[in-house]
Design a protein around this motif. Structure first.
Motif, PDB file in Angstrom:
ATOM      1  N   ARG A 131       0.822  -1.204   0.000  1.00 50.55           N
ATOM      2  CA  ARG A 131       0.000   0.000   0.000  1.00 50.55           C
ATOM      3  C   ARG A 131       0.859   1.258   0.000  1.00 50.55           C
ATOM      4  O   ARG A 131       0.522   2.264  -0.642  1.00 50.55           O
ATOM      5  CB  ARG A 131      -0.932   0.000   1.210  1.00 50.55           C
ATOM      6  CG  ARG A 131      -2.042  -1.041   1.132  1.00 50.55           C
ATOM      7  CD  ARG A 131      -2.989  -0.893   2.302  1.00 50.55           C
ATOM      8  NE  ARG A 131      -4.058  -1.879   2.234  1.00 50.55           N
ATOM      9  CZ  ARG A 131      -5.057  -1.961   3.111  1.00 50.55           C
ATOM     10  NH1 ARG A 131      -5.110  -1.091   4.133  1.00 50.55           N
ATOM     11  NH2 ARG A 131      -5.994  -2.877   2.980  1.00 50.55           N
ATOM     12  N   ARG A 135       0.751   4.278  -2.689  1.00 49.73           N
ATOM     13  CA  ARG A 135       0.547   5.672  -2.303  1.00 49.73           C
ATOM     14  C   ARG A 135       1.643   6.562  -2.883  1.00 49.73           C
ATOM     15  O   ARG A 135       1.371   7.690  -3.321  1.00 49.73           O
ATOM     16  CB  ARG A 135       0.498   5.799  -0.773  1.00 49.73           C
ATOM     17  CG  ARG A 135      -0.811   5.335  -0.163  1.00 49.73           C
ATOM     18  CD  ARG A 135      -0.963   5.866   1.251  1.00 49.73           C
ATOM     19  NE  ARG A 135       0.018   5.307   2.163  1.00 49.73           N
ATOM     20  CZ  ARG A 135      -0.159   4.208   2.886  1.00 49.73           C
ATOM     21  NH1 ARG A 135      -1.305   3.538   2.791  1.00 49.73           N
ATOM     22  NH2 ARG A 135       0.778   3.775   3.702  1.00 49.73           N
ATOM     23  N   LEU A 299     -11.839   0.367  -6.973  1.00 49.57           N
ATOM     24  CA  LEU A 299     -11.320   0.291  -5.611  1.00 49.57           C
ATOM     25  C   LEU A 299     -10.934  -1.139  -5.258  1.00 49.57           C
ATOM     26  O   LEU A 299      -9.920  -1.382  -4.591  1.00 49.57           O
ATOM     27  CB  LEU A 299     -12.357   0.824  -4.617  1.00 49.57           C
ATOM     28  CG  LEU A 299     -12.553   2.338  -4.609  1.00 49.57           C
ATOM     29  CD1 LEU A 299     -13.648   2.717  -3.610  1.00 49.57           C
ATOM     30  CD2 LEU A 299     -11.253   3.061  -4.260  1.00 49.57           C
ATOM     31  N   LYS A 300     -11.732  -2.097  -5.708  1.00 51.20           N
ATOM     32  CA  LYS A 300     -11.418  -3.499  -5.453  1.00 51.20           C
ATOM     33  C   LYS A 300     -10.139  -3.916  -6.176  1.00 51.20           C
ATOM     34  O   LYS A 300      -9.300  -4.632  -5.617  1.00 51.20           O
ATOM     35  CB  LYS A 300     -12.586  -4.379  -5.904  1.00 51.20           C
ATOM     36  CG  LYS A 300     -12.386  -5.867  -5.639  1.00 51.20           C
ATOM     37  CD  LYS A 300     -12.333  -6.182  -4.161  1.00 51.20           C
ATOM     38  CE  LYS A 300     -12.241  -7.682  -3.937  1.00 51.20           C
ATOM     39  NZ  LYS A 300     -12.158  -8.017  -2.495  1.00 51.20           N
ATOM     40  N   LEU A 302      -7.659  -1.919  -6.979  1.00 55.37           N
ATOM     41  CA  LEU A 302      -6.542  -1.288  -6.269  1.00 55.37           C
ATOM     42  C   LEU A 302      -6.204  -2.043  -4.994  1.00 55.37           C
ATOM     43  O   LEU A 302      -5.029  -2.174  -4.628  1.00 55.37           O
ATOM     44  CB  LEU A 302      -6.878   0.162  -5.944  1.00 55.37           C
ATOM     45  CG  LEU A 302      -6.793   1.163  -7.093  1.00 55.37           C
ATOM     46  CD1 LEU A 302      -7.153   2.546  -6.616  1.00 55.37           C
ATOM     47  CD2 LEU A 302      -5.388   1.165  -7.697  1.00 55.37           C
ATOM     48  N   SER A 303      -7.223  -2.536  -4.302  1.00 51.56           N
ATOM     49  CA  SER A 303      -6.982  -3.322  -3.094  1.00 51.56           C
ATOM     50  C   SER A 303      -6.208  -4.587  -3.429  1.00 51.56           C
ATOM     51  O   SER A 303      -5.274  -4.967  -2.712  1.00 51.56           O
ATOM     52  CB  SER A 303      -8.329  -3.667  -2.429  1.00 51.56           C
ATOM     53  OG  SER A 303      -8.123  -4.476  -1.295  1.00 51.56           O
ATOM     54  N   LEU A 304      -6.590  -5.238  -4.513  1.00 50.31           N
ATOM     55  CA  LEU A 304      -5.872  -6.444  -4.955  1.00 50.31           C
ATOM     56  C   LEU A 304      -4.439  -6.115  -5.353  1.00 50.31           C
ATOM     57  O   LEU A 304      -3.496  -6.828  -4.985  1.00 50.31           O
ATOM     58  CB  LEU A 304      -6.603  -7.065  -6.142  1.00 50.31           C
ATOM     59  CG  LEU A 304      -5.956  -8.268  -6.817  1.00 50.31           C
ATOM     60  CD1 LEU A 304      -5.910  -9.470  -5.866  1.00 50.31           C
ATOM     61  CD2 LEU A 304      -6.709  -8.632  -8.099  1.00 50.31           C
ATOM     62  N   SER A 306      -2.524  -3.764  -4.331  1.00 55.88           N
ATOM     63  CA  SER A 306      -1.676  -3.294  -3.220  1.00 55.88           C
ATOM     64  C   SER A 306      -1.756  -4.241  -2.031  1.00 55.88           C
ATOM     65  O   SER A 306      -1.649  -3.819  -0.873  1.00 55.88           O
ATOM     66  CB  SER A 306      -2.123  -1.889  -2.787  1.00 55.88           C
ATOM     67  OG  SER A 306      -3.477  -1.891  -2.378  1.00 55.88           O
ATOM     68  N   SER A 307      -1.938  -5.525  -2.304  1.00 56.85           N
ATOM     69  CA  SER A 307      -2.132  -6.523  -1.228  1.00 56.85           C
ATOM     70  C   SER A 307      -0.847  -7.176  -0.744  1.00 56.85           C
ATOM     71  O   SER A 307      -0.879  -8.025   0.133  1.00 56.85           O
ATOM     72  CB  SER A 307      -3.085  -7.621  -1.731  1.00 56.85           C
ATOM     73  OG  SER A 307      -2.546  -8.277  -2.874  1.00 56.85           O
TER      74      SER A 307
END
Length: 310
Positions: A131, A135, A299-300, A302-304, A306-307
């Motif tokens: 993450r 960023r 958003l999902k 991006l979550s994947l 940056s996991s």
């Protein structure tokens, strides 16, 4: 490594279904170009009347700048107009240009999609990342660092490598030629707008979005399309990702159906405006269950992406 596997449209569509999907329109592509420019002008006019709307205008204009790049991408596939000469002219003069250089590069990406020889593989290879790393990338995009490196990094590198006493003019000449269309646009817009007290229009309403929001949404697009997909993925239905986009995401992140990227790789000559219809037909037949589709939106994704643990 052999080229990526290809799919036969006849295995997924009837002749009646496929014919309208594959058909190039003589007006839809130009209409989308007109829409992009009309949106840009409307957002600019909004700032002239209500200056406090500048942050929103930067997002709108930056997204339509991406939209113009997407339409140039469609032109690289010959899908912007049914006449190839008109297709290329529209792209070269109304979407930002560069289609003749981009086409062979991009078709190589399709030929070797997500394989070792894919020239775009480096864009997806680093993911997932942490993450914190994501960023940092977002900050670089929004603060103009990504833009500056892409547009002027080569020039700065040549200046640093320049030997003492080496003439500067040849370096400046080459750099001017690289940016002459961009600079000419700025000169023309400024000359037209300055007598009305709007000398700031080009740097504020074109360069600022181009240096901030455009790099960010371009990165989001690249992440959504191919991040976290295995190198040398053999399944042509899982070499690219389709991301379901809501209205706000389509307005500010994913214009002109760019989110239907799995369908685009499966049937790369289908014009972008026909991809939603292709998706609906494939969904009705249960094919999308085998495809790489992210229903959770950007958003999902991006979550994947940056996991990776810190």
């Amino acid at each position: 490594m052999p080229a990526a596997a290809r799919l036969d449209p006849k295995d997924y569509f009837t002749a009646e279904e496929w014919a309208p999907l594959a058909r190039r329109s003589s007006w839809k592509g130009p209409a989308m170009i007109a829409h992009a420019w009309a949106t840009i002008f409307a957002a600019g006019a909004m700032v002239v009347v209500w200056p406090f709307t500048l942050p929103l205008a930067v997002m709108i204009i930056g997204t339509r700048q991406l939209g113009l790049a997407i339409l140039m991408h469609d032109a690289a596939h010959g899908a912007l107009h049914k006449n190839l000469k008109v297709n290329d002219w529209l792209s070269e003069w109304l979407t930002g240009g560069g289609v003749h250089t981009y086409r062979p590069y991009h078709l190589t990406h399709h030929r070797f999609g997500q394989q070792s020889e894919d020239p775009d593989l480096s864009l997806s290879a680093p993911f997932p990342i942490t993450r914190l790393s994501l960023r940092r990338k977002i900050v670089r995009d929004l603060t103009g660092q990504t833009f500056f490196k892409a547009r002027f990094g080569r020039f700065v590198g040549k200046l640093k490598a320049r030997k003492s006493g080496e003439p500067l003019l040849p370096i400046l000449t080459v750099e001017f030629k690289r940016h002459r269309r961009w600079l000419a646009m700025g000169a023309i817009v400024t000359a037209v707008a300055a007598p009305f007290g709007l000398w700031w229009v080009w740097p504020v309403l074109w360069v600022l979005p181009q240096a901030s929001w455009y790099p960010l949404v371009t990165r989001l697009r690249n992440i959504a399309e191919h991040a976290c997909i295995a190198e040398n993925e053999p399944d042509p239905m899982r070499q690219a990702r389709t991301t379901k986009a809501n209205l706000l995401e389509r307005m500010l992140i994913a214009p002109y159906y760019v989110n239907y990227h799995c369908e685009h790789h499966m049937f790369m000559h289908v014009p972008c405006y026909s991809l939603p219809r292709a998706h609906r037909i494939l969904a009705r037949k249960g094919v999308t269950q085998r495809m790489l589709v992210e229903p959770g939106g950007y958003l999902k994704v991006l979550s994947l992406a940056s996991s990776k643990p810190a």
